[in-house]
Write a protein that holds these residues in place. Structure first.
Motif, PDB file in Angstrom:
ATOM      1  N   ASN A  57      27.358  94.930  54.452  1.00  0.00           N
ATOM      2  CA  ASN A  57      27.353  95.853  55.585  1.00  0.00           C
ATOM      3  C   ASN A  57      26.685  95.234  56.809  1.00  0.00           C
ATOM      4  N   LEU A  58      25.595  94.489  56.597  1.00  0.00           N
ATOM      5  CA  LEU A  58      24.942  93.799  57.702  1.00  0.00           C
ATOM      6  C   LEU A  58      25.875  92.766  58.313  1.00  0.00           C
ATOM      7  N   SER A  59      26.555  92.008  57.490  1.00  0.00           N
ATOM      8  CA  SER A  59      27.455  90.970  57.987  1.00  0.00           C
ATOM      9  C   SER A  59      28.608  91.553  58.798  1.00  0.00           C
ATOM     10  N   ILE A  60      29.155  92.671  58.328  1.00  0.00           N
ATOM     11  CA  ILE A  60      30.249  93.312  59.068  1.00  0.00           C
ATOM     12  C   ILE A  60      29.749  93.805  60.419  1.00  0.00           C
ATOM     13  N   THR A  61      28.563  94.388  60.453  1.00  0.00           N
ATOM     14  CA  THR A  61      27.995  94.855  61.713  1.00  0.00           C
ATOM     15  C   THR A  61      27.735  93.690  62.657  1.00  0.00           C
ATOM     16  N   VAL A  62      27.249  92.574  62.133  1.00  0.00           N
ATOM     17  CA  VAL A  62      26.987  91.390  62.959  1.00  0.00           C
ATOM     18  C   VAL A  62      28.289  90.816  63.509  1.00  0.00           C
ATOM     19  N   ILE A  63      29.333  90.794  62.706  1.00  0.00           N
ATOM     20  CA  ILE A  63      30.633  90.307  63.181  1.00  0.00           C
ATOM     21  C   ILE A  63      31.141  91.178  64.328  1.00  0.00           C
ATOM     22  N   ILE A  64      31.002  92.484  64.176  1.00  0.00           N
ATOM     23  CA  ILE A  64      31.413  93.395  65.252  1.00  0.00           C
ATOM     24  C   ILE A  64      30.550  93.160  66.495  1.00  0.00           C
ATOM     25  N   GLY A  65      29.254  92.944  66.291  1.00  0.00           N
ATOM     26  CA  GLY A  65      28.358  92.662  67.415  1.00  0.00           C
ATOM     27  C   GLY A  65      28.724  91.375  68.132  1.00  0.00           C
ATOM     28  N   ILE A 111      22.748  99.680  61.017  1.00  0.00           N
ATOM     29  CA  ILE A 111      23.987  98.995  60.682  1.00  0.00           C
ATOM     30  C   ILE A 111      25.035 100.025  60.261  1.00  0.00           C
ATOM     31  N   LEU A 112      26.278  99.622  60.351  1.00  0.00           N
ATOM     32  CA  LEU A 112      27.385 100.469  59.903  1.00  0.00           C
ATOM     33  C   LEU A 112      27.472 100.383  58.387  1.00  0.00           C
ATOM     34  N   ARG A 113      27.537 101.486  57.731  1.00  0.00           N
ATOM     35  CA  ARG A 113      27.668 101.511  56.274  1.00  0.00           C
ATOM     36  C   ARG A 113      29.141 101.705  55.923  1.00  0.00           C
ATOM     37  N   LEU A 114      29.914 100.641  56.052  1.00  0.00           N
ATOM     38  CA  LEU A 114      31.350 100.716  55.795  1.00  0.00           C
ATOM     39  C   LEU A 114      31.675 100.532  54.326  1.00  0.00           C
ATOM     40  N   VAL A 115      30.881  99.737  53.615  1.00  0.00           N
ATOM     41  CA  VAL A 115      31.065  99.535  52.185  1.00  0.00           C
ATOM     42  C   VAL A 115      30.145 100.518  51.481  1.00  0.00           C
ATOM     43  N   LYS A 116      30.715 101.421  50.723  1.00  0.00           N
ATOM     44  CA  LYS A 116      29.905 102.474  50.089  1.00  0.00           C
ATOM     45  C   LYS A 116      29.659 102.145  48.642  1.00  0.00           C
TER      46      LYS A 116
END
Length: 116
Positions: A57-65, A111-116
């Motif tokens: 989830n952190l990595s996905i948020t960082v990629i979006i950032g 962070i975005l919690r996209l993976v639940k």
């Protein structure tokens, strides 16, 4: 110690701590790949799976950032936001690695919690 409290306190073995630690350190260098691999492979270990999910989830948020920062790169603020996202990633990966080495869970804020 009663039976009920002994069931709540679950000992995390050293292999689980080491895998979670490697997941967080790998996230610094390889982005979302270590988190994704451990999330898909270690389905039997709840601690590793939870830490891999948080790392992912952190990595996905960082990629979006980074993507938004690259769009803002036309103006000067893009360089500043890209630097801030990089520092955010580094700090929380280090905090995650420290917590994983102790056997603690970490919930990264903001962070975005996209993976639940």
């Amino acid at each position: 110690m009663s039976e009920e409290t002994s069931l709540q306190v679950e000992e995390i073995n050293q292999d689980s701590k080491n895998l979670a630690l490697l997941c967080w350190i790998g996230t610094i260098f390889f982005g979302f790949i270590p988190g994704l691999v451990l999330y898909l492979v270690k389905t039997d270990d709840e601690f590793v799976r939870e830490q891999a999910k948080e790392s992912l989830n952190l990595s996905i948020t960082v990629i979006i950032g980074y993507f938004i920062s690259s769009l803002l790169f036309i103006i000067v603020i893009g360089m500043l936001t890209m630097f801030a996202v990089g520092i955010f990633n580094l700090v929380f990966c280090i905090l995650g690695a420290i917590a994983a080495s102790k056997g603690d869970s970490i919930k990264v804020p903001y962070i975005l919690r996209l993976v639940k």
